[in-house]
Design a protein around this motif. Structure first.
Motif, PDB file in Angstrom:
ATOM      1  N   LEU A   8       0.852  -1.311  -0.172  1.00 33.81           N
ATOM      2  CA  LEU A   8      -0.151  -0.138  -0.163  1.00 33.81           C
ATOM      3  C   LEU A   8       1.009   1.399   0.112  1.00 33.81           C
ATOM      4  CD1 LEU A   8      -2.733  -1.013   2.667  1.00 33.81           C
ATOM      5  CD2 LEU A   8      -2.532  -1.763   0.371  1.00 33.81           C
ATOM      6  N   ALA A   9       0.438   2.187  -0.664  1.00 32.63           N
ATOM      7  CA  ALA A   9       1.119   3.461  -0.680  1.00 32.63           C
ATOM      8  C   ALA A   9      -0.220   4.541  -0.642  1.00 32.63           C
ATOM      9  CB  ALA A   9       1.944   3.691  -2.145  1.00 32.63           C
ATOM     10  N   VAL A  10       0.437   5.808  -0.604  1.00 32.86           N
ATOM     11  CA  VAL A  10      -0.676   6.747  -0.164  1.00 32.86           C
ATOM     12  C   VAL A  10      -0.187   7.948  -1.298  1.00 32.86           C
ATOM     13  CG1 VAL A  10      -1.700   8.461   1.369  1.00 32.86           C
ATOM     14  CG2 VAL A  10      -1.063   6.391   2.200  1.00 32.86           C
ATOM     15  N   ALA A  11      -1.358   8.501  -1.855  1.00 35.64           N
ATOM     16  CA  ALA A  11      -1.027   9.891  -2.662  1.00 35.64           C
ATOM     17  C   ALA A  11      -0.981  11.170  -1.777  1.00 35.64           C
ATOM     18  CB  ALA A  11      -2.190   9.901  -4.032  1.00 35.64           C
ATOM     19  N   SER A  12      -0.312  11.726  -2.123  1.00 41.68           N
ATOM     20  CA  SER A  12      -0.087  13.092  -1.236  1.00 41.68           C
ATOM     21  C   SER A  12       0.189  14.302  -1.989  1.00 41.68           C
ATOM     22  CB  SER A  12       1.161  12.616  -0.108  1.00 41.68           C
ATOM     23  OG  SER A  12       1.325  13.818   0.509  1.00 41.68           O
ATOM     24  N   ALA A  13      -0.461  15.310  -1.337  1.00 46.80           N
ATOM     25  CA  ALA A  13      -0.190  16.603  -2.047  1.00 46.80           C
ATOM     26  C   ALA A  13       1.181  17.154  -1.576  1.00 46.80           C
ATOM     27  CB  ALA A  13      -1.271  17.662  -1.653  1.00 46.80           C
ATOM     28  N   LEU A  14       1.481  16.797  -0.699  1.00 46.54           N
ATOM     29  CA  LEU A  14       3.007  17.230  -0.021  1.00 46.54           C
ATOM     30  C   LEU A  14       3.817  16.513  -0.284  1.00 46.54           C
ATOM     31  CD1 LEU A  14       4.413  19.761   1.606  1.00 46.54           C
ATOM     32  CD2 LEU A  14       3.888  18.197   3.710  1.00 46.54           C
ATOM     33  N   PHE A  15       3.936  15.228  -0.397  1.00 47.90           N
ATOM     34  CA  PHE A  15       4.815  14.290  -0.440  1.00 47.90           C
ATOM     35  C   PHE A  15       5.046  13.454  -1.869  1.00 47.90           C
ATOM     36  CE2 PHE A  15       4.470  14.655   3.941  1.00 47.90           C
ATOM     37  CZ  PHE A  15       5.664  15.015   4.260  1.00 47.90           C
ATOM     38  N   GLY A  16       3.725  13.717  -2.700  1.00 52.40           N
ATOM     39  CA  GLY A  16       3.590  12.961  -3.977  1.00 52.40           C
ATOM     40  C   GLY A  16       3.139  11.535  -3.863  1.00 52.40           C
ATOM     41  N   VAL A  17       3.692  10.630  -3.120  1.00 50.10           N
ATOM     42  CA  VAL A  17       3.534   9.375  -2.869  1.00 50.10           C
ATOM     43  C   VAL A  17       4.380   8.702  -1.711  1.00 50.10           C
ATOM     44  CG1 VAL A  17       4.790   8.302  -4.645  1.00 50.10           C
ATOM     45  CG2 VAL A  17       2.911   7.001  -3.648  1.00 50.10           C
ATOM     46  N   VAL A  18       3.682   8.401  -0.851  1.00 49.15           N
ATOM     47  CA  VAL A  18       4.544   7.548   0.268  1.00 49.15           C
ATOM     48  C   VAL A  18       4.140   6.247   0.423  1.00 49.15           C
ATOM     49  CG1 VAL A  18       5.129   9.789   1.550  1.00 49.15           C
ATOM     50  CG2 VAL A  18       2.910   8.679   1.985  1.00 49.15           C
ATOM     51  N   ARG A  19       5.184   5.269   0.859  1.00 48.90           N
ATOM     52  CA  ARG A  19       4.644   4.033   1.174  1.00 48.90           C
ATOM     53  C   ARG A  19       4.164   3.629   2.650  1.00 48.90           C
ATOM     54  NH1 ARG A  19       6.013   0.666  -3.177  1.00 48.90           N
ATOM     55  NH2 ARG A  19       4.941  -0.613  -2.097  1.00 48.90           N
ATOM     56  N   GLY A  20       3.785   2.656   3.052  1.00 45.84           N
ATOM     57  CA  GLY A  20       3.061   2.672   4.349  1.00 45.84           C
ATOM     58  C   GLY A  20       3.892   2.940   5.549  1.00 45.84           C
ATOM     59  N   THR A  21       5.209   2.706   5.300  1.00 43.17           N
ATOM     60  CA  THR A  21       6.310   2.721   6.695  1.00 43.17           C
ATOM     61  C   THR A  21       7.015   4.415   6.603  1.00 43.17           C
ATOM     62  OG1 THR A  21       7.873   1.766   5.473  1.00 43.17           O
ATOM     63  CG2 THR A  21       6.753   0.318   6.933  1.00 43.17           C
ATOM     64  N   ASP A  22       6.805   4.955   5.642  1.00 40.85           N
ATOM     65  CA  ASP A  22       7.630   6.347   5.606  1.00 40.85           C
ATOM     66  C   ASP A  22       6.842   7.214   6.692  1.00 40.85           C
ATOM     67  OD1 ASP A  22       9.037   5.848   3.285  1.00 40.85           O
ATOM     68  OD2 ASP A  22       7.400   6.497   1.812  1.00 40.85           O
ATOM     69  N   ALA A  23       7.963   7.832   7.269  1.00 45.81           N
ATOM     70  CA  ALA A  23       7.410   8.668   8.675  1.00 45.81           C
ATOM     71  C   ALA A  23       7.226  10.008   8.008  1.00 45.81           C
ATOM     72  CB  ALA A  23       8.791   8.489   9.530  1.00 45.81           C
ATOM     73  N   ILE A  24       6.107  10.466   8.327  1.00 40.70           N
ATOM     74  CA  ILE A  24       5.728  11.776   7.904  1.00 40.70           C
ATOM     75  C   ILE A  24       5.035  12.553   9.040  1.00 40.70           C
ATOM     76  CG2 ILE A  24       5.441  11.160   5.299  1.00 40.70           C
ATOM     77  CD1 ILE A  24       2.376  11.350   5.912  1.00 40.70           C
ATOM     78  N   PRO A  25       5.017  14.046   9.070  1.00 39.88           N
ATOM     79  CA  PRO A  25       4.446  14.724  10.229  1.00 39.88           C
ATOM     80  C   PRO A  25       2.922  15.023   9.671  1.00 39.88           C
ATOM     81  CG  PRO A  25       5.783  16.030   8.689  1.00 39.88           C
ATOM     82  CD  PRO A  25       5.903  14.778   8.338  1.00 39.88           C
ATOM     83  N   ALA A  26       2.336  15.337  10.677  1.00 39.80           N
ATOM     84  CA  ALA A  26       0.730  15.904  10.476  1.00 39.80           C
ATOM     85  C   ALA A  26       1.173  17.174   9.473  1.00 39.80           C
ATOM     86  CB  ALA A  26      -0.076  16.217  11.502  1.00 39.80           C
ATOM     87  N   TYR A  27       0.062  17.346   8.686  1.00 38.60           N
ATOM     88  CA  TYR A  27       0.121  18.520   7.597  1.00 38.60           C
ATOM     89  C   TYR A  27      -1.269  19.020   7.075  1.00 38.60           C
ATOM     90  CZ  TYR A  27      -0.166  15.183   3.764  1.00 38.60           C
ATOM     91  OH  TYR A  27      -0.439  14.395   2.943  1.00 38.60           O
ATOM     92  N   ARG A  28      -1.231  19.803   6.388  1.00 41.70           N
ATOM     93  CA  ARG A  28      -2.659  20.320   5.950  1.00 41.70           C
ATOM     94  C   ARG A  28      -2.246  20.884   4.303  1.00 41.70           C
ATOM     95  NH1 ARG A  28      -8.109  20.332   7.128  1.00 41.70           N
ATOM     96  NH2 ARG A  28      -9.131  20.794   5.345  1.00 41.70           N
TER      97      ARG A  28
END
Length: 247
Positions: free
Chosen positions: A108-128
């Motif tokens: 699983l991966a997540v599309a992200s406006a800030l990071f483009g795409v991240v994998r499940g284990t990628d450590a990211i902060p909360a953002y808007r």
């Protein structure tokens, strides 16, 4: 297999991870664009009224701007635990067994406006930041991401299952992906797109794809996994599936 999930506007707060390290994220080809967006978003946070306007927020959501101001310093959490809401409630990664969670993180991966795409284990902060937003000096996120994100996703050799919503699908086209949409059907057979069913059933499908012991390699395999999970699936085209739910 790569299952590409939409993100959520809501994020879990806090986290046990160290502050953001861009070099540690998957898809290092996106690092420069990620840094550019983070710098722009954190700088914008210095002007709260401008941030609220650019992000489409109300004055009651000023804490979201504060999150953006602390992007480089706030704690991180794995991406699959950072995003919340209907889809992620249905996915419920915390209830997976250790083996299933390992598969979820790999598949699983997540599309992200800030990071483009991240994998499940990628450590990211909360953002808007939302896919439809524009940032001063950078323009629309579609114009920022498409030139760099499309080539990265085009290199994925495995089966790609695209569960993204419209604003995030616009950030990068994936020509060979299997698109999945959810429609409700009423007693007269009329169908329409509905938000809640869309999110919850995509979450159920993502969970099933994380749990299945044999990784799907074809559209037919994908349909079998969905049917086994109790989802009603129709094939609309060679690489387009529809999950149908009763209204």
């Amino acid at each position: 297999m790569l299952v590409l999930l939409p993100p959520s506007e809501t994020k879990a707060t806090g986290g046990a991870g160290a502050p953001l390290q861009l070099d540690a994220l998957s898809y290092p080809e996106l690092t420069d664009t990620r840094r550019k967006l983070i710098e722009a978003l954190s700088t914008l946070a210095d002007d709260v009224p401008a941030s609220l306007t650019a992000l489409g927020l109300s004055e009651r959501q000023v804490e979201e701007v504060q999150r953006n101001a602390e992007l480089w310093d706030s704690p991180t959490a794995p991406a699959l635990e950072r995003y919340t809401g209907v889809l992620y409630d249905a996915l419920d990664v915390r209830s997976l067994s250790a083996a299933e969670r390992k598969q979820a993180d790999a598949r699983l991966a997540v599309a992200s406006a800030l990071f483009g795409v991240v994998r499940g284990t990628d450590a990211i902060p909360a953002y808007r930041l939302s896919g439809g937003n524009s940032l001063p000096g950078l323009g629309t996120l579609r114009s920022v991401w498409r030139p760099v994100l499309e080539p990265v996703l085009a290199e994925v050799d495995d089966l790609v299952v695209d569960l993204r919503s419209g604003a995030y699908a616009a950030l990068a086209r994936i020509p060979n992906a299997v698109e999945v949409r959810v429609l409700s059907k009423d007693a007269l057979g009329r169908r329409k797109v509905v938000s809640h069913h869309n999110k919850s059933h995509k979450g159920r499908l993502a969970r099933a794809l994380a749990q299945c012991p044999d990784e799907p390699e074809t559209v037919e395999d994908l349909i079998d996994v969905a049917l086994d999970a109790g989802l009603r699936v129709e094939r609309e085209a060679a690489r387009k599936l529809c999950v149908v739910v009763d209204a």
